[in-house]
Design an enzyme around this catalytic site. Structure first.
Site, PDB file in Angstrom:
ATOM      1  N   LYS A   1       0.908  -1.053  -0.016  1.00 27.15           N
ATOM      2  CA  LYS A   1       0.040   0.002  -0.106  1.00 27.15           C
ATOM      3  C   LYS A   1       0.931   1.072  -0.041  1.00 27.15           C
ATOM      4  O   LYS A   1       0.387   2.275  -0.660  1.00 27.15           O
ATOM      5  CB  LYS A   1      -0.904  -0.089   1.251  1.00 27.15           C
TER       6      LYS A   1
ATOM      7  N   LYS B   1      -4.792  10.410  12.522  1.00 29.49           N
ATOM      8  CA  LYS B   1      -4.712   8.965  12.498  1.00 29.49           C
ATOM      9  C   LYS B   1      -3.353   8.383  13.398  1.00 29.49           C
ATOM     10  O   LYS B   1      -2.229   8.827  13.191  1.00 29.49           O
ATOM     11  CB  LYS B   1      -4.565   8.126  11.231  1.00 29.49           C
TER      12      LYS B   1
ATOM     13  N   HIS C   1     -16.861   4.779  -3.000  1.00 27.89           N
ATOM     14  CA  HIS C   1     -15.647   4.161  -3.972  1.00 27.89           C
ATOM     15  C   HIS C   1     -16.103   3.728  -5.297  1.00 27.89           C
ATOM     16  O   HIS C   1     -17.102   3.322  -5.732  1.00 27.89           O
ATOM     17  CB  HIS C   1     -15.870   2.575  -3.225  1.00 27.89           C
TER      18      HIS C   1
ATOM     19  N   HIS D   1     -17.165  -3.204   4.937  1.00 28.29           N
ATOM     20  CA  HIS D   1     -16.097  -3.054   4.005  1.00 28.29           C
ATOM     21  C   HIS D   1     -15.872  -4.056   2.738  1.00 28.29           C
ATOM     22  O   HIS D   1     -15.139  -4.325   2.154  1.00 28.29           O
ATOM     23  CB  HIS D   1     -14.705  -3.140   4.499  1.00 28.29           C
TER      24      HIS D   1
ATOM     25  N   GLU E   1      -8.742   1.721  -7.821  1.00 27.60           N
ATOM     26  CA  GLU E   1      -9.751   2.031  -6.939  1.00 27.60           C
ATOM     27  C   GLU E   1      -9.436   3.579  -6.418  1.00 27.60           C
ATOM     28  O   GLU E   1      -8.248   3.970  -6.026  1.00 27.60           O
ATOM     29  CB  GLU E   1      -9.985   0.884  -5.725  1.00 27.60           C
TER      30      GLU E   1
ATOM     31  N   ARG F   1      -5.639  -7.684 -10.955  1.00 22.69           N
ATOM     32  CA  ARG F   1      -6.434  -9.178 -11.218  1.00 22.69           C
ATOM     33  C   ARG F   1      -7.819  -8.530 -12.044  1.00 22.69           C
ATOM     34  O   ARG F   1      -8.145  -7.328 -12.161  1.00 22.69           O
ATOM     35  CB  ARG F   1      -6.732  -9.937 -10.408  1.00 22.69           C
TER      36      ARG F   1
END
Lengths: 497, 174, 497, 174
Positions: free
Chosen positions: A117, A158, A208, A235, A275, A292
């Site tokens: 990530k 965060k 999303h 999620h 995304e 994928r």
């Protein structure tokens, strides 16, 4: 690289989906299966089938060496990984390629870089693709305040060591930040043993939205428009659609170009999905890239008229992308519901077991991608997906109304399913209006419906069934008759005109 | 066939009649004729008053063995409900009566087939006390409390009426 | 005129098809059924259902007064006739309209004018739509020779009283005409008692190509491109496709405009089809007009993305056509196979009976419009159609390959079907090449296939089935067990890696 | 289990063996192991030598009752074939032998259960002559011609070998 025989290193609906395209292309297929899947639909549909071990995926579908052996034994020259299992496993991709077998997916390096990530975020930033503004390093309260002004409120504080929503705090202005930071650090220290925090732009009621991209081995890229997957439960995507009701032609082009920047940056080959999170003002931010084929590729196929699995195979063969960007169509609207063996009345608990009865919807604009059949087992070892039901219509509401109608035709016996949950969703005003966000199902809108108007009919059927049962027991030895009735059991006279 | 329909907190009296090739449903006293056909095993086409409804019927598990629970899938929605034989309901009620009064009475007309205890026996909760034949079925009537049998007021082979006292269970002496 | 509850004066797949669109539009549906159809799928799917008499259609589905009564009793405000039965019955249309019930179809006058072949030909000529050149009057040999020169050879000499192909003679030049005419007259006299003959341009290996048109009550018209239906057996369509491999954009526009001329000439309202014969040089000639929805409308729906039944209802409501000509899309290619209960090995003899097992194909680009289900009866009283299977692909061969694959998935038990016949057709080179004509199946190309490579597998299954049967008989009372096996019967060890 | 496969004008000898959980198919002498599962009633998933084939099996009518005809639908094509029990074939052959020779012989080892005729009896075509038990089944052996019984060379309860003469049918005297 020729692709004449494809091993599908997967099970369920996606294995069946890949088999269908291979058949149409005249390509032979090899199924692999665990002990639990001897009778699975993908085994029945494939040209060849080999058992690769016990039911747990770690001992079968995830065993890349077993799969390689099957490829060698069967003479398969390519492996399609589907989604899940080995599909984003760079080691597997490398192993297959090293043994002269084409991996129908991106290059291992692309999988690795997008698999991290933090690395993916850096790639996106360098490529010029917008990411959620924020600082990823820890700094002093004073420096954080300066950065927060630059990012613009609201921001999210965060915990650096946090995760899964823990240690997050929404802050709306400078004052709140000043008072909030010490508390956030205190919480972070007590929760994670480290008081480091960082800040990120807060996106309120995010959507999303993802872009389907394709690259070939010759450096050509196209994007196949967007999918909106904001309707999620814990999620997990529940409903997907294409296009998105939120996206304007300008936003579509901007998102498509941004996605291709990321793809180009990692020399991406094959089908991939970038995304994004989008806010109500149509800003969008890179989230991650899935290297994928996605579960929800069907809705893209509906609106573009393309077969994404076929494209994957063409690209794996070394061919150029069949179309250029300006040849890609965007036609109508498609919606997909994931039909799971789970009980919405019991907090969506999985409901494995034998499917004793199955009738799936049909007719114009309806597509059911299934991996099961009447009599087959939904195993507790795998994802309890029964099928992906997708519908198409000229407009969004056409597609939704068609979905409502198709869901009504669905009949599953023996196990519980979420069909009724989807039926309620199709009539849920926030969904129909198109104002979607990822938290829209957090407040449980699902409850048992009021008793509908057709109760009498259901009760009448139940009473006749009980009485017939009683009579059968009374008049005959148990179980006489050859199973199905060969004459209708009919009660009541025709009310003939 | 009479049944008590249990759905949510509601109950309805329903009765199904078949006579001269005509089937009728009586719902809380209101009668309607119906045309019903098992089109596939477990799937029923029901036409009543012109309305046509396709019913997929599955039985569901129910904690109470006297009640048959159903899950019906219709075009509009799933329906979950249960049917109780009202005679079985009487039996169930009788078992409750014993708990309060200490005396087991016959829940409906029938015949005592077998006595399983005699006066002075110590009994535990749930222990079968006698077997009674009613509705062509043998029903085991059980004790709902621990105690001692203080009185047996019936005998094997006896024909009993609704409410006849059968057996009294008293508190166990310490 | 509101359309809130539609009575469907039909049965089988088309009744189910109409019900599906009504549901999506929130319109209630009323089914009618004969005694033979109490358990039919359209009865199960509709919101209401009424019996209208005995099995023979003359005593039920064709009884317009009974259907009117059901409409009145049920409060239906519109009647959809489907195809066949009352769909081209002007009297029925008049009766319904006179009783305040909307007939979802053209005006009765249009039905009448197009119902007469000679009248239709005159309408077409007057409207400027090309017809097969020829003289319809009888005349002397000398005058016929003059006319034949004008028409151009080859010409067809036809007996005026003939029909159904009888009394027809192909003539290639003036000499053949001179020698052939006396013989033709002689044959006509002996066959039909009248020696009158007429001549018409001979169209060699004609194609059947038809144009789907739509008109509304406001004088607007569009054409929804063509369908090619040249693959026929005994003048019955077997396979339909859209678009036609023969039609160029210019020819398409010319045919579309010609079709609309005919439609305008009779003030046509709703869905209609103008049928043409076309020759190898792309000349086309008016054949007839069908004043209803066609069986093969699905392929037009595939390539345009439109719901033709929805359009019929919108037009019946008095709305304007939703799109103008330049908004109509032509997207990809669609093929339809008519799946019938008939035995290709026994000269396509109908095979009525109970469908003991039914699994229909699914997946991307596959549509099955069915009027049956597992356990239902194919009645000897009606058309033995099981379903219409249609597939879509970006190109013609994509659609054909998908059809071949879908046909392979089709499983029908208990009755014979023509699925295997279609499978052979999909591999038939003249069909794949697109050089179609209406006589292409006259020479029987269908024969039993060579034994395929999978015989061993079929025989192994048959032997295990026999042995299991024997064991069942030996070890248990007949018919014990509750019908379906609740555990797999499994023979052989997994060849596990 | 041994069968003779009849397909078009071809025949093949096929045998199916099951031992120690392994199934094997012997096809004209060549043996192969197979893995077969009834996935739906009448639908079989067959895996042999890695190849996987889904077989939908329907029985078909056959004029000869000794032969079981099948219609199998596979992905590639339908297959029509018949299986004959070779022992039944022997029986059928025996009936043919009688027609030519006039003497009915035992088609395989077995036991004569019942004699239905005696010497001098007139018999019609198709009339049962005796019942023989073989292959755990009782088989009625019939006369293939009209005639008169000229000789009975066996008796009830007799154990007979293949080829033993049983009964001779001679021409009927005018």
């Amino acid at each position: 690289m020729p692709v004449t025989k494809v091993l599908i290193a997967n099970r369920g609906e996606i294995a069946c989906r890949v088999i269908r395209t291979c058949r149409e292309m005249g390509i032979l297929t090899v199924a692999v299966y665990s002990d639990a899947d001897r009778g699975a639909l993908h085994v029945r549909m494939a040209d060849e089938a080999y058992c690769i071990g016990p039911a747990p995926a770690r001992e079968s579908y995830l065993m890349m060496y077993k799969i390689l052996t099957v490829a060698k034994v069967s003479g398969a020259d390519a492996i399609h990984p589907g989604y899940g299992f080995l599909s984003e496993n760079a080691e597997a991709a490398k192993l297959f390629e090293a043994n002269g077998i084409t991996f129908i997916g991106p290059r291992p390096e692309s999988i690795v870089r997008m698999g991290s990530k933090t690395e993916a975020r850096i790639v996106a930033i360098k490529a010029g693709c917008p990411v959620v503004p924020g600082i990823q390093e820890t700094m002093s309260d004073e420096d954080l305040a300066v950065e927060a002004e630059k990012i613009g409120y609201p921001v999210m504080v965060k915990a650096a060591m946090g995760g899964g929503g823990k240690g997050m705090r929404l802050v709306k202005n400078a004052e709140e930040l000043k008072s909030g930071l010490p508390r956030a650090r205190g919480e972070a220290l007590s929760s994670f043993g480290d008081d480091s925090v960082y800040i990120e732009k807060a996106i309120i009621q995010p959507r999303h939205i993802e872009i389907q991209i394709f690259g070939d081995q010759h450096g050509n890229y196209v994007y196949l428009w967007e999918r909106e997957c904001s309707v999620q439960r814990r999620h997990q995507k529940v409903i997907e659609e294409a296009p998105s009701p939120h996206v304007t032609p300008e936003m579509r082009a901007a998102m498509g170009e941004a996605a291709l920047k990321v793809a180009r940056a990692v020399n991406y080959v094959g089908a991939g999905t970038v995304e994004f999170l989008a806010d109500s003002e149509r800003n969008f931010y890179f989230l991650e890239m899935n290297t994928r084929l996605q579960v929800e590729h069907c809705v893209t196929e509906w609106i573009t008229g393309l077969d994404l699995v076929k494209w994957q195979i063409l690209v794996a063969r070394g061919e150029k992308l069949p179309l250029t960007q300006d040849q890609i169509k965007l036609n109508g609207w498609a919606v997909e519901c994931r039909i799971y063996a789970e009980d919405p009345d019991k907090n969506f608990m999985p409901s494995p077991g034998r499917i004793s009865f199955l009738r799936t919807p049909a007719g114009p604009g309806v597509r059911d991608d299934s991996g099961v059949y009447e009599g087959s087992e939904v195993s507790m070892f795998y994802d309890p997906m029964i099928s992906k039901l997708s519908t198409w219509g000229p407009t969004r509401l056409d597609a939704i109304d068609k979905m409502r109608s198709a869901l009504g035709e669905y009949r599953i016996g023996g196990i519980r399913s979420n069909v009724a949950f989807h039926e309620v969703l199709m009539e849920h005003e926030p969904f129909r209006s198109g104002f979607l966000h990822t938290g829209m199902l957090d407040k449980p809108f699902w409850k048992k419906k009021e008793v509908g108007p057709n109760l009498k009919f259901a009760v009448a059927a139940a009473m006749v069934a009980e009485l017939d049962d009683d009579e059968r027991r009374a008049s005959q030895p148990v179980g006489s008759g050859e199973g199905k009735p060969d004459a209708w059991k009919h009660w009541g006279k025709f009310n003939r005109l | 066939m009479k049944r008590t329909l249990l759905i949510g907190k509601e109950t309805h009296d329903v009765e199904l009649l078949r006579q001269d090739g005509v089937a009728r449903l009586i719902w809380d006293g209101v009668e309607e004729s119906l045309d019903i056909l098992e089109v596939e095993p477990g799937s029923w086409s029901v036409i009543m008053g012109g309305k046509s409804v396709d019913v997929r019927l599955d039985t569901a598990r129910n904690p109470d063995p006297d009640v048959q629970a159903f899950r019906a899938t219709l075009y509009d929605a799933p329906y979950e409900f249960a049917l109780q034989d009202p005679r079985k309901a009487l039996l169930a009620a009788a078992r409750g009566a014993l708990a309060s009064g200490g005396t087991l009475t016959a829940p409906m007309p029938g015949k005592v087939v077998k006595l399983l205890v005699k006066e002075g026996d110590l009994v535990t909760e749930g222990q079968p006390l006698l077997i009674m034949e009613a509705m062509k079925m043998q029903n085991e009537l059980r004790s709902v409390s621990e105690g001692v049998i203080t009185k047996v007021t019936t005998s094997e082979g006896a024909t009993v009426e609704t409410g006849s006292a059968l057996i009294t269970v008293g508190p166990k002496k310490a």
